[in-house]
Design an enzyme around this catalytic site. Structure first.
Site, mmCIF file in Angstrom:
data_model
loop_
_atom_site.group_PDB
_atom_site.id
_atom_site.type_symbol
_atom_site.label_atom_id
_atom_site.label_comp_id
_atom_site.label_asym_id
_atom_site.label_seq_id
_atom_site.Cartn_x
_atom_site.Cartn_y
_atom_site.Cartn_z
ATOM 1 N N LYS A 104 -8.258 50.856 81.447
ATOM 2 C CA LYS A 104 -7.908 51.817 82.298
ATOM 3 C C LYS A 104 -6.909 51.283 83.323
ATOM 4 O O LYS A 104 -6.122 51.790 83.445
ATOM 5 C CB LYS A 104 -9.197 52.553 82.517
ATOM 6 C CG LYS A 104 -9.649 53.504 81.632
ATOM 7 C CD LYS A 104 -10.946 54.416 82.212
ATOM 8 C CE LYS A 104 -11.676 55.047 80.991
ATOM 9 N NZ LYS A 104 -12.883 55.459 81.073
ATOM 10 N N GLN A 163 -17.263 55.749 86.118
ATOM 11 C CA GLN A 163 -17.689 55.322 84.607
ATOM 12 C C GLN A 163 -19.181 55.748 84.441
ATOM 13 O O GLN A 163 -20.001 55.145 85.058
ATOM 14 C CB GLN A 163 -17.420 53.815 84.469
ATOM 15 C CG GLN A 163 -17.142 53.568 82.859
ATOM 16 C CD GLN A 163 -16.358 54.098 81.957
ATOM 17 O OE1 GLN A 163 -14.967 54.089 82.349
ATOM 18 N NE2 GLN A 163 -16.650 54.375 80.924
ATOM 19 N N ASP A 212 -11.764 63.045 85.837
ATOM 20 C CA ASP A 212 -12.522 63.273 84.601
ATOM 21 C C ASP A 212 -13.040 64.616 84.250
ATOM 22 O O ASP A 212 -13.558 64.909 83.265
ATOM 23 C CB ASP A 212 -13.771 62.314 84.777
ATOM 24 C CG ASP A 212 -13.915 61.046 83.534
ATOM 25 O OD1 ASP A 212 -12.963 61.263 82.570
ATOM 26 O OD2 ASP A 212 -14.685 60.331 83.612
#
Ligand code: NDP
Length: 285
Positions: free
Chosen positions: A50, A94, A117
């Protein structure tokens, strides 16, 4: 029949090039902050990808890596700090977080305007209400692939296997918004094959190698394999290889949904920057 294989890498490169062009045109710095807790090797790999992809698109990134034993309160403090930091446009925590940390508490503590997200209740609720802002990157990437390959969704029978907040549920909502008739299957579904056999589109997001076999697929159907499973013979999805003999369109694993997920994360980060800097408020933030 031999299925057409979706070239997710090529499409992801196209999306990333567009994001890079748009970031340059935006004219202001765009910044993604990631938070990674613990030592999970796969998570470290994903976060590394990422950051690399962000740099290539001209997006700055901040990399916060915390030890496995970090108390929940410290993670919440960091997320609060990043939420308040005007130099940060997007925050990605994450997952999975270590067992002692309440994931939903962490995701719902962040500024929803920065929740790239799409896991904050405001963003999940907006998707549910048909007013999406930040949508989880994996299902968003699947929708982009379906569009690119001209898959007709209106009136189609779609079966999504897996009901997680990050893949299955938002996937079902996005397909419903495109007028598919959606069935959401999970671990308690009785006779999974009975559902998948009538589907024009099957999305498998479970994490079990070989869950979807060729006898479960209608000839010519589109099959999207989100699964990532590490096996002795390498990384495989949830869909058996010989499904390619019956499906019309199929995503190979690895190299299809994964690259698209990263590309859509970059797109979400730019979207977050645009919304914040252009003063477009996110209701509830
Ligand atoms: P979760 O573990 O959160 O969810 C898995 C889902 O599968 C659950 O809803 C579970 O049902 C369901 N399930 C489990 N066993 C069965 C079964 N036998 N039949 C039908 N359904 C079943 O996983 P995620 O959604 O986070 O991820 C799913 C997969 O996708 C994983 O392999 C993950 O690594 C991969 N992934 C890939 C990404 C990419 O970029 N390519 C991004 C994100 C995930 P129940 O709810 O009843 O427990």
């Amino acid at each position: 029949m031999t299925a057409t294989l979706v070239d997710g890498k090529a499409l992801a490169a196209k999306v990333r090039a567009q994001v890079a062009e748009d970031v340059a045109a935006f004219g202001e710095p765009v910044c993604l902050a990631t938070v990674l807790v613990g030592d999970d090797p796969a998570s470290h790999l994903y976060v590394g990808w990422k950051h690399k992809a962000s740099a290539e698109a001209g997006i700055e990134s901040r990399d916060h890596r915390l030890p496995e034993a970090t108390p929940e309160s410290e993670i919440l403090d960091l997320v609060a700090e990043l939420s308040a930091d005007d130099g940060v446009d997007g925050i990605l925590v994450q997952l999975p977080l270590p067992g002692h940390v309440d994931e939903s508490l962490v995701t719902s503590s962040m500024d929803p305007a920065k929740d790239v997200d799409g896991l904050h209740p405001i963003n999940a609720g907006r998707l549910f209400l048909g007013q999406p802002l930040h949508v989880p990157a994996t299902p968003l990437g699947v929708m982009r692939m379906l569009e690119e390959y001209g898959v007709e969704l209106k009136g189609s029978e779609a079966v999504v296997i897996g009901r997680s907040e990050i893949v299955g549920k938002p996937m079902a909502m996005l397909l419903l918004a495109e007028h598919a008739t959606v069935t959401l299957c999970h671990s308690r579904t009785v006779d999974l094959a009975q559902h998948t056999r009538r589907a024009d589109l099957v999305v498998a997001a479970v994490g079990r190698p070989g869950l979807v076999t060729r006898d479960m697929i209608k000839p010519g159907a589109t099959v999207i394999d989100v699964g990532i499973n590490r096996t002795e013979s390498g990384i495989v999805g949830d869909v058996d290889r010989d499904v390619a003999e019956v499906a019309g369109l199929l995503t190979p694993v690895p190299g299809s949904v994964g690259p698209m997920t990263i590309a859509m994360l970059l797109s979400n980060t730019l979207q977050a920057a645009r919304h914040r800097r252009l003063g477009l408020a996110v209701p509830g933030s």
